[in-house]
Design a protein around this motif. Structure first.
Motif, PDB file in Angstrom:
ATOM      1  N   UNK A 182       6.695 -35.096  39.419  1.00  0.00           N
ATOM      2  CA  UNK A 182       6.884 -34.461  38.122  1.00  0.00           C
ATOM      3  C   UNK A 182       6.466 -35.443  37.036  1.00  0.00           C
ATOM      4  N   UNK A 183       5.960 -34.957  35.937  1.00  0.00           N
ATOM      5  CA  UNK A 183       5.806 -33.571  35.534  1.00  0.00           C
ATOM      6  C   UNK A 183       4.491 -32.938  35.975  1.00  0.00           C
ATOM      7  N   UNK A 184       3.708 -33.645  36.795  1.00  0.00           N
ATOM      8  CA  UNK A 184       2.427 -33.099  37.249  1.00  0.00           C
ATOM      9  C   UNK A 184       2.637 -31.767  37.975  1.00  0.00           C
ATOM     10  N   UNK A 185       3.645 -31.690  38.825  1.00  0.00           N
ATOM     11  CA  UNK A 185       3.921 -30.444  39.544  1.00  0.00           C
ATOM     12  C   UNK A 185       4.163 -29.296  38.573  1.00  0.00           C
ATOM     13  N   UNK A 186       5.021 -29.507  37.609  1.00  0.00           N
ATOM     14  CA  UNK A 186       5.328 -28.475  36.609  1.00  0.00           C
ATOM     15  C   UNK A 186       4.075 -28.089  35.823  1.00  0.00           C
ATOM     16  N   UNK A 187       3.365 -29.083  35.306  1.00  0.00           N
ATOM     17  CA  UNK A 187       2.177 -28.805  34.489  1.00  0.00           C
ATOM     18  C   UNK A 187       1.103 -28.075  35.276  1.00  0.00           C
ATOM     19  N   UNK A 188       0.941 -28.412  36.560  1.00  0.00           N
ATOM     20  CA  UNK A 188      -0.107 -27.767  37.354  1.00  0.00           C
ATOM     21  C   UNK A 188       0.163 -26.276  37.539  1.00  0.00           C
ATOM     22  N   UNK A 189       1.404 -25.865  37.377  1.00  0.00           N
ATOM     23  CA  UNK A 189       1.746 -24.450  37.485  1.00  0.00           C
ATOM     24  C   UNK A 189       1.585 -23.707  36.166  1.00  0.00           C
TER      25      UNK A 189
END
Length: 167
Positions: free
Chosen positions: A110-117
């Protein structure tokens, strides 16, 4: 969080957003995950909604969403220009590989996971002296929900690819 006003670019809002970005970079990361109306975060990350459009429940042809995107772009562009003047050219981070990795069951920080969605890419500035990075993007959780101008802060190491090319 500020709601987008059609066609009106505010330099006062830009200054407010730059101030919020400075606060995000300086704040300690929370010990536990949290989510509220304007921000979410957890250990090693924070994501803040700087500006949001209206919702699009009755936008069958997508015109209102395109107009909302056009209203948010000047703010994103102005922030990118201001931060580029401060810190140099940003990295353009393609988030699609991270989305694919998450969908395949790989751990994505995170926050890459959140942003990628929420979006396909972001502009990011590493801050090696603080061990953090700042990212900016316009994202949307679902086609009926608002478009959001987002600022994210994470650990610098989260942006460095592993051998598989992901965090």
């Amino acid at each position: 969080m500020t709601t987008a006003e059609s066609g009106s670019f505010s330099s006062a809002a830009l200054e407010e957003y730059l101030s919020l970005i400075d606060e995000l970079l300086a704040q300690p990361f929370p010990e536990a995950n949290f989510h509220d109306d304007t921000e979410c975060g957890g250990p090693e990350h924070r994501v803040r909604i700087l500006r949001a459009s209206q919702e699009f429940w009755d936008d069958d042809d997508g015109q209102a969403a395109r107009e909302a995107d056009a209203d948010l772009r000047p703010y994103l562009d102005a922030l990118i220009a201001a931060l580029t003047a401060r810190w140099g050219e940003p990295l353009v981070v393609d988030l699609l590989p991270y989305l694919r990795a998450g969908l395949e069951g790989e751990a994505v920080s995170e926050p890459i996971n959140c942003l990628s969605q929420l979006t396909g890419s972001m502009q990011a500035w590493p801050h090696p002296d603080t061990g953090r990075w700042l990212g900016l993007a316009i994202g949307q959780e679902d086609k009926e929900l608002p478009l959001e101008l987002l600022a994210a802060v994470g650990q610098t190491l989260a942006l460095e690819p592993t051998a598989s090319g992901r965090s």
